[in-house]
Design an enzyme around this catalytic site. Structure first.
Site, short mmCIF file in Angstrom:
data_model
loop_
_atom_site.label_atom_id
_atom_site.label_comp_id
_atom_site.label_asym_id
_atom_site.label_seq_id
_atom_site.Cartn_x
_atom_site.Cartn_y
_atom_site.Cartn_z
N ARG A 211 0.83 -1.20 0.00
CA ARG A 211 0.00 0.00 0.00
C ARG A 211 0.87 1.25 0.00
O ARG A 211 0.59 2.22 -0.71
CB ARG A 211 -0.90 0.00 1.24
CG ARG A 211 -1.96 -1.07 1.26
CD ARG A 211 -2.59 -1.17 2.64
NE ARG A 211 -3.58 -2.24 2.68
CZ ARG A 211 -3.84 -2.99 3.74
NH1 ARG A 211 -3.15 -2.81 4.85
NH2 ARG A 211 -4.76 -3.91 3.70
N PHE A 227 -12.04 -4.50 -4.94
CA PHE A 227 -12.00 -5.35 -3.75
C PHE A 227 -11.36 -4.55 -2.62
O PHE A 227 -10.46 -5.01 -1.93
CB PHE A 227 -11.21 -6.64 -4.01
CG PHE A 227 -11.63 -7.40 -5.23
CD1 PHE A 227 -12.71 -8.28 -5.20
CD2 PHE A 227 -10.96 -7.24 -6.44
CE1 PHE A 227 -13.09 -8.98 -6.34
CE2 PHE A 227 -11.33 -7.94 -7.57
CZ PHE A 227 -12.40 -8.81 -7.53
N ASP A 249 -16.42 -2.60 -3.71
CA ASP A 249 -16.43 -3.83 -2.93
C ASP A 249 -17.88 -4.31 -2.86
O ASP A 249 -18.82 -3.51 -2.93
CB ASP A 249 -15.87 -3.60 -1.53
CG ASP A 249 -15.43 -4.89 -0.86
OD1 ASP A 249 -14.21 -5.18 -0.87
OD2 ASP A 249 -16.28 -5.63 -0.34
N SER A 250 -18.06 -5.63 -2.69
CA SER A 250 -19.41 -6.18 -2.61
C SER A 250 -19.98 -6.15 -1.20
O SER A 250 -21.17 -6.43 -1.00
CB SER A 250 -19.41 -7.62 -3.13
OG SER A 250 -18.56 -8.43 -2.33
N ASP A 299 -7.26 -6.59 -6.13
CA ASP A 299 -6.81 -7.41 -4.99
C ASP A 299 -7.94 -8.38 -4.62
O ASP A 299 -8.57 -8.24 -3.57
CB ASP A 299 -6.45 -6.51 -3.81
CG ASP A 299 -5.81 -7.28 -2.66
OD1 ASP A 299 -5.36 -8.42 -2.89
OD2 ASP A 299 -5.78 -6.74 -1.54
N CYS A 339 -3.72 -13.95 -3.90
CA CYS A 339 -3.41 -14.48 -2.57
C CYS A 339 -3.59 -16.00 -2.55
O CYS A 339 -3.73 -16.60 -1.49
CB CYS A 339 -4.27 -13.82 -1.50
SG CYS A 339 -6.05 -14.06 -1.70
#
Length: 395
Positions: A211, A227, A249-250, A299, A339
């Site tokens: 970041r 995300f 984002d959800s 991400d 990831c």
């Protein structure tokens, strides 16, 4: 102590200090160990190899702990492993700009199935193996002795616990219940962390330096953070003077927390917007609307939980990155991550090359992202290297 004997020729990985023994490698179990018991692992000649946790419900039937037959795996053994892991993170917290990090990282810290994250004065733990479940009283006592946390909260809600015959849990283990928002600092930015209801253990501290690095490119740029969760990349970019940031984002809860984090850091005057949506659908909508960006962050969650899922995951990563590349201004930057432990860096680069070809773009790999030092990778356990990412310049 019960003996577990390997089939002939199955001891090589154990001798190389890999901590997993799969059920198919076992010839005989002498006795009836309970799941989570510590056993002695022997080779086919009945020579000692290691001590480990046993579980006949799991494909990983033995998780190895200690290779020296003269060292007892007792309470002091667990206390020592906890002390060493905690001491190894002290420098991350030393200057006060960051008070959150991972204190214990499972097999990589020689404590298979245990994850401990520090959030200011609170600890969140995930217990993923039956053996570690049995060891938790002494581990919690040692953490209390070392750190005197306000709370220790069990976030063992991972579905992988079912492979060990364990139910998911989400309960207070010690101290007082954490507040709805625990305030932490990372890179000098404040975050409200919802430990009890947030994803995983509450916050993704594995992107700390990534970041910070990406934010150095953000000044006066139009950025899209996909995300976004509670805004790690978003907040670092706003602090660095991004012209605007759109977060997608959800999760409504994640975006509510992100908006609160913007208020906490006094970024209300910045050009920020949050969109609750499926990321792939929103990227397509941006394309239809002719929306373009200078920087895009992708991400996503774990697409490949195992090697068997890698082909399907590769297609998902390719489609996601193709959409992202199509929304970048010429020379723009794509920060893209995986990831999934099953996705190695070379495969990830190949997936991005395919995505660039489908998008009609040229891509230059500028930087390779990785997990920080509080997520170490044990030399004998390369599976611990799960986070990888690439900073790509796209034309």
């Amino acid at each position: 102590m019960i003996d577990v004997i390997l089939k002939k020729g199955k001891e090589k990985a154990v001798l190389h200090k890999h901590p997993w023994v799969f059920s198919g490698a076992i010839e005989t179990v002498k006795g009836k160990p309970a799941n989570g018991d510590i056993i002695r692992l022997l080779d086919s000649k009945k020579d000692f190899l290691a001590f480990g946790f046993y579980n006949d419900r799991s494909r990983v039937a033995v998780r190895l702990l200690e290779w020296d037959e003269n060292i007892a795996v007792d309470d002091n053994w667990f206390r020592d492993k906890v002390r060493v892991a905690v001491a190894g993170r002290a420098h991350i917290l030393a200057d006060g700009s960051t008070d959150t990090c991972r204190l214990i990282f499972s097999e990589s810290d020689y404590l298979p199935g245990l994850i401990v994250d520090k959030y200011a004065g609170h600890l969140a733990v995930q217990i993923l193996t039956s053996g570690m479940q049995n060891a938790m009283p002494v581990i919690i006592d040692e953490l209390n002795t070392l750190l005197k946390p306000e709370s220790v909260f069990d976030k063992s809600d991972a579905t992988s616990r079912s492979h060990e015959g364990l139910e998911t849990t989400n309960v207070l283990l010690a101290g007082t219940h954490p507040p709805e928002l625990v305030m932490v600092k990372e890179n000098g930015i404040s975050y409200g962390i919802n430990i009890a209801e947030g994803q995983k253990s509450g916050f993704y501290c594995d992107q700390r330096y990534n970041r910070l690095l990406l934010a150095t490119y953000a000044k006066d740029k139009k950025m899209l953070d996909c995300f976004s969760y509670t805004g790690g990349f978003t907040l670092n970019a706003l602090k660095s003077g991004a012209a605007s940031v759109t977060s997608v984002d959800s999760s409504a809860l994640a975006l509510e927390t992100l908006e609160e984090n913007i208020r906490i850091n006094q970024f209300e005057g910045t050009a920020h917007s949050a969109i609750k949506s499926d990321v792939n659908a929103q990227l397509r909508k941006f394309r239809e609307d002719g929306e373009m960006f200078d920087i895009i962050v992708l991400d996503p969650p774990k697409y490949a939980p195992s090697r068997s899922a890698l082909d399907r995951a590769s297609r998902a990563y390719k489609d996601l990155n193709r959409l992202g590349m199509q929304l970048l201004n010429s020379g723009g930057l794509l920060a893209t991550f995986s990831c999934s432990g099953a996705m190695d860096m070379e495969t990830f680069k190949q997936v991005l090359a395919w995505a660039a070809l489908d998008a009609g773009k040229q891509v230059q790999f500028v930087y390779q992202f990785h997990q920080p030092e509080d997520h170490p990778v044990r030399a004998s356990f390369p599976e611990g290297e799960y986070l990888k990412g690439l900073l790509c310049r796209v034309w």
